[in-house]
Enzyme design. Structure first.
Site, PDB file in Angstrom:
ATOM      1  N   ASP A   1       0.829  -1.202   0.000  1.00 15.29           N
ATOM      2  CA  ASP A   1       0.000   0.000   0.000  1.00 15.29           C
ATOM      3  C   ASP A   1       0.866   1.255   0.000  1.00 15.29           C
ATOM      4  OD1 ASP A   1      -2.387   1.409   0.127  1.00 15.29           O
ATOM      5  OD2 ASP A   1      -3.214   0.184   1.738  1.00 15.29           O
TER       6      ASP A   1
ATOM      7  N   ASP B   1     -10.977   1.987  -2.920  1.00 17.58           N
ATOM      8  CA  ASP B   1     -11.480   1.700  -1.574  1.00 17.58           C
ATOM      9  C   ASP B   1     -13.001   1.716  -1.546  1.00 17.58           C
ATOM     10  OD1 ASP B   1      -9.093   1.243  -0.405  1.00 17.58           O
ATOM     11  OD2 ASP B   1      -8.916   3.190   0.585  1.00 17.58           O
TER      12      ASP B   1
END
Ligand code: GLA
Length: 726
Positions: free
Chosen positions: A457, A527
């Site tokens: 990430d 997301d």
């Protein structure tokens, strides 16, 4: 491996044809003149014919400041050691090299006056219609020069109702499709995030040369800048009959000093051309990604996984991990991924305001550490994956306490801090930081080779513009050196760990780009996992990236990003159109929901090769405004296909179009079987056979609602059909 075949320019009479199976770029490379482009299109043209047709497509491949007139923008600008800003490039050499499945054409140019060499490369693939171009600038002098602009490539486009398609978004709303005609003036698409480059604008575009963008028809050019850092794409339109497209690293705040004998290579710009509209361009990019190493995964299928994030957030402990592993196994999945929240000793990672950099297991949450998790995964017969964020730190961390000089910030200034009020970016230009980031992987994978998957990430932009490592006169190198170091880090990891699956995540889809994907196996699209909004986002993403790269997960309702409640079937039908996974707490699902997902997963396993490796045909755009989206995947041999149909909104008496399929063999007969069926009665087409010609000319009628018991009715409707040739 390069095989060098040097050709004299005379042998080619100055004309070089750069060819892929269907397409061709014609360059005019006369010794002593600048390198000029005469054609990009289907492989049918000769320069003689073009000239005889009155075509005045004849432009410098790399317009240099000093030789282009002042209204045409330069693609390259250098300040020589004496302050002179001009370049007058002349071709001095041409070489053709063979590199694997590609021909690499190298044109060497030299400034008329100063010892600056510019090499322009064109790499043409022999099996896919993609040509990559890039440039290398060499300082052959005895004093430093400064690079002020360094585009990867420039492409002239003949005017005449040319449309631009590009993607624009934001966090949790990535890749909205934007289509606009090119008009007079300069259009600039740029990214200045510093660390990620695909959240807001994306470094890929298409040009539809024959009017409004069409999915199946019309000459269309696709361009993807293979770079993970700041970039600038410009389309400059003058009254000179041509649009000029330029793509490269954003030169803003990135002037680059080149010492004597040093060279600077730009990222590659990948170009593709198709007369089958945007669909043709997408299929070219997808094939190139899958078969030419532009996506790391190659031919291995993407596992069906459960990721812990939306199910647990930071609330990780051993018992919950074990339960989730058991659940995904029971559902038929293959992999469990433990997301954020597992690390930190002095500062436990309980929320997002601490611990990045302290990559030690929090033994309060996980007393048996990673060995315990691997033991549990083995017991459940699933693979195990883990989340890390190697380029980042929190100022509340042991790492920051030990190495405050490792973060990106201007020397002497206080750092601006991001997520959680404490997140900062590590300075990858510093070799010690590079070693540290590598050690995060190396420690995990060498100690626990059973780890099958890493979610990498990157949740912060560069907020502090300066490096504590680079000398003061090289501060403007930060944005470029950071990404060069990131690529080197990826290469180092891949050299040692070629097989581990690595997901490219950056607060969702912030790093979906072909600069990084050669080292990553897939990316997290967003997301936002809402079924409806994912249709739009995955649609845009599919313009440039294949389904196998798109991680697409079934999540809970109300959705955590938009709070919409869609049906489970709808969420499954959307998630199945990419690399299927789950982002949910299975413990909270009912037995019926679990049974449905078990069936979805088992069906997905059967059709996954078609979805992940097949050719994509987008049939009906969600942007058409009539509340329907539909696409399908067809296997290479046209024996198998999977058709997706999603209704977007429900209004009484509103009719949606009947969809014609595409990409099938007109002469083959396909048997239809509905997947993920919830209706009480099968569709009229269930089990029947239709010719490919019928399916493509007429198509199947899809009912607008589902035939379910009254208490199960809702406003979501979608269909997935499997087609198998007899
Ligand atoms: C980012 C990712 C999410 C999740 C969180 C963890 O937002 O996109 O999927 O991993 O970080 O903090």
């Amino acid at each position: 491996m390069f095989v060098l075949l040097t050709m004299s320019i005379a042998a080619w009479e100055g004309n070089v044809s750069i060819e892929t199976p269907q397409t061709q770029i014609i360059l005019h490379a006369k010794e002593g003149q600048d390198l000029r482009m005469a054609y990009y299109g289907l492989r049918t043209a000769t320069l003689g014919e073009l000239k005889a047709s009155g075509c005045d497509f004849d432009f410098s491949v790399l317009p240099a400041f000093g030789t282009v007139d002042m209204v045409q923008l330069p693609a390259i600008q250098v300040q020589h050691s004496d302050g002179d800003l001009n370049l007058e490039l002349q071709v001095v050499n041409y070489e053709l090299q063979k590199e694997g499945k590609a021909d690499v054409h190298l044109f060497t140019m030299q400034d008329k006056l100063m010892p600056v060499t510019v090499k322009t490369f064109y790499k043409a693939y022999r099996e896919v219609d993609v040509i990559e171009t890039w440039t290398e600038i060499v300082n052959g002098g005895k004093r430093a020069i400064t690079l002020k602009r360094f585009d990867s490539g420039h492409l002239p486009l003949r005017q005449g109702d040319v449309w631009l398609t590009h993607l624009h978004g934001d966090w949790a709303a990535e890749t909205n499709v934007v289509q606009e005609p090119l008009t007079l003036g300069c259009k600039v698409i740029r990214n200045t995030d510093g660390a990620r480059n695909a959240h807001i604008d994306a470094p890929e575009v298409m040009f539809s040369l024959d009017g409004h963008p069409s999915e199946n028809h019309g000459r269309t050019i696709g361009a993807a800048l293979c770079w993970s850092g700041n970039y600038e794409l410009r389309i400059n339109t003058l009254l000179n009959k041509f649009h000029h497209f330029y793509a490269g690293i954003d030169p803003q705040s990135s002037e680059y000093v080149l010492d004597p004998k040093e060279s600077f290579a730009t990222p590659h710009l990948a170009l593709t051309y198709s007369e089958q509209g945007m669909g043709g361009v997408s299929r070219n990019f997808h094939r190139w990604a899958r078969t030419q190493g532009k996506l790391h995964r190659g031919n291995g299928v993407g596992d069906i996984l459960l990721n812990s994030w939306e199910g647990l957030y930071f609330d990780i402990n051993e018992e919950r991990m074990l339960q989730m592993m058991d659940d995904i196994k029971q559902l038929g999945g293959e992999l469990f991924v433990m997301d954020d929240g597992w690390f930190g000793d002095k500062y436990p990672r309980d929320i997002d305001n601490s611990s990045l950099g302290d990559w030690v297991v929090d033994t309060r949450k996980l007393p048996d550490g990673i060995p315990g998790l691997l033991r549990d995964a083995k017991k459940n017969g699933v693979k195990f994956g883990i989340w890390i964020e190697p380029e980042m730190a929190n100022t509340v961390s042991e790492l920051y306490e030990a190495h405050p000089d490792w973060i990106i910030k201007a020397p002497g200034r206080e750092p601006v801090q991001g997520r959680g009020g404490t997140q900062v970016v590590l300075d990858l230009t510093n070799p010690k930081v590079q070693d540290f980031a590598f050690s995060i992987f190396d420690n995990l994978l060498s100690n626990y080779p059973e780890i099958a998957y890493i979610k990498w990430d990157a949740n912060a932009p560069v907020m502090n513009h300066g490096s504590q490592y680079l000398p003061m006169d090289e501060q403007s190198h930060l944005y470029i050196k950071y990404h060069e170091a990131l690529i080197q880090l990826c290469q180092r990891i891949r050299a040692k760990y070629p097989d581990v699956i690595i997901q490219d995540c950056a607060s969702g889809g912030g790093r979906a780009n072909y600069g990084l994907l050669p080292y990553f196996d897939e990316f997290w699209v967003s997301d936002n996992t809402d079924g409806l909004q994912r249709i739009y986002m995955q649609w845009g993403t599919s313009y440039f990236f294949p389904a196998i790269a798109m991680a697409s997960h079934i999540s809970a309702v109300p959705n955590h990003a938009v709070f919409r409640t869609t049906s489970l079937k709808y969420r499954c039908d959307v998630a199945m159109s990419g690399r299927l996974g789950m982002e949910i707490q299975p413990k909270n699902m009912t037995d019926d929901e679990k049974a449905f997902c078990r069936q979805v997963i088992s069906d997905y396993k059967r059709v996954r090769p078609v979805i992940q490796f097949g050719d994509l045909y987008r049939l009906h755009s969600p942007y058409a405004g009539d509340n329907l989206a539909s696409l399908m995947y067809v296997s290479k041999d046209k024996q198998q296909a999977v058709f997706f149909w999603w209704k977007l909104e429900t209004l009484k008496n509103q009719h949606v179009p009947r969809i014609k399929m595409a990409g099938l063999d007109p002469d083959k007969y396909y048997t239809v079987r509905e997947l993920n069926r919830i209706d009480n009665k099968p569709l009229p087409c269930e089990g029947k056979s239709y010719s490919g010609a019928f399916l493509m000319q007429t198509g199947l009628e899809m009912p607008y609602t589902h035939d379910v018991d009254y208490n199960k009715l809702n406003d979501w409707a979608s269909r997935v059909l499997q087609l198998t040739a007899e």
